[in-house]
Design a protein around this motif. Structure first.
Motif, PDB file in Angstrom:
ATOM      1  N   UNK A  34       0.926  -1.028   0.406  1.00 17.95           N
ATOM      2  CA  UNK A  34      -0.718   0.045   0.111  1.00 17.95           C
ATOM      3  C   UNK A  34       1.428   1.438  -0.020  1.00 17.95           C
ATOM      4  N   UNK A  35       1.822   1.098   0.571  1.00 15.37           N
ATOM      5  CA  UNK A  35       2.881   2.179   0.979  1.00 15.37           C
ATOM      6  C   UNK A  35       3.162   2.837  -0.988  1.00 15.37           C
ATOM      7  N   UNK A  36       3.723   1.308  -1.739  1.00 16.31           N
ATOM      8  CA  UNK A  36       4.391   1.666  -2.580  1.00 16.31           C
ATOM      9  C   UNK A  36       3.532   2.253  -3.509  1.00 16.31           C
ATOM     10  N   UNK A  37       2.492   1.799  -3.148  1.00 15.04           N
ATOM     11  CA  UNK A  37       1.093   2.389  -4.325  1.00 15.04           C
ATOM     12  C   UNK A  37       1.429   3.778  -4.442  1.00 15.04           C
ATOM     13  N   UNK A  38       1.085   4.214  -3.186  1.00 12.13           N
ATOM     14  CA  UNK A  38       0.634   5.638  -2.992  1.00 12.13           C
ATOM     15  C   UNK A  38       2.604   6.748  -3.500  1.00 12.13           C
ATOM     16  N   UNK A  92       2.422   7.283  -6.828  1.00  3.66           N
ATOM     17  CA  UNK A  92       1.385   8.335  -6.647  1.00  3.66           C
ATOM     18  C   UNK A  92       1.787   9.519  -6.874  1.00  3.66           C
ATOM     19  N   UNK A  93       2.509   9.419  -6.198  1.00  5.82           N
ATOM     20  CA  UNK A  93       3.124  11.042  -5.490  1.00  5.82           C
ATOM     21  C   UNK A  93       4.344  10.852  -6.626  1.00  5.82           C
ATOM     22  N   UNK A  94       4.664  10.466  -7.402  1.00  4.58           N
ATOM     23  CA  UNK A  94       5.945  10.502  -8.276  1.00  4.58           C
ATOM     24  C   UNK A  94       7.398  10.370  -7.675  1.00  4.58           C
ATOM     25  N   UNK A  95       7.221   9.101  -6.900  1.00  6.65           N
ATOM     26  CA  UNK A  95       8.735   8.497  -6.386  1.00  6.65           C
ATOM     27  C   UNK A  95       8.579   6.957  -7.391  1.00  6.65           C
ATOM     28  N   UNK A  96      10.050   7.154  -7.263  1.00  7.11           N
ATOM     29  CA  UNK A  96      10.214   5.682  -8.437  1.00  7.11           C
ATOM     30  C   UNK A  96      10.761   4.712  -7.227  1.00  7.11           C
ATOM     31  N   UNK A  97      10.116   3.223  -7.525  1.00  6.73           N
ATOM     32  CA  UNK A  97       9.501   2.462  -6.003  1.00  6.73           C
ATOM     33  C   UNK A  97      10.695   1.119  -6.157  1.00  6.73           C
ATOM     34  N   UNK A  98      11.377   0.743  -5.486  1.00  4.50           N
ATOM     35  CA  UNK A  98      12.463  -0.521  -6.120  1.00  4.50           C
ATOM     36  C   UNK A  98      12.202  -1.310  -4.629  1.00  4.50           C
TER      37      UNK A  98
END
Length: 85
Positions: A16-20, A23-29
């Motif tokens: 859920x944190x990854x989705x947020x 959506x806030x514009x961060x690239x996530x690993x």
């Protein structure tokens, strides 16, 4: 674009944190050993956010594997730690 690593990112709270974050514009690993989750969660994150996060199947208890992830992703700006082990 800032890149954030989420350990335990395939788990319930982590995903859920990854989705947020996406959506806030961060690239996530996502770094996860999948001991308490499934790899299909990555597909679900992509369906919800429209962005597929990078995924590193790694156990944080494996020092060399963890160091390899950090070597590969030198441009991380933050880490959010949800991994349970």
């Amino acid at each position: 674009m800032k890149k954030i690593l989420v350990s335990g990112g395939a788990g319930y709270i982590g995903s859920h944190t990854v989705v947020e974050l996406q959506e806030a514009g961060f690239k996530v690993v996502i770094l996860d050993n999948l001991s308490n989750s499934r790899e299909e969660v990555i597909d679900s994150i992509e369906k919800i956010s429209g962005v597929r996060p990078e995924f590193e199947k790694t156990d944080l208890r494996d020092r060399n594997a963890t160091l390899s992830v950090f070597e590969k992703h030198k441009d991380l700006c933050s880490i959010i730690h949800f991994a349970a082990l």
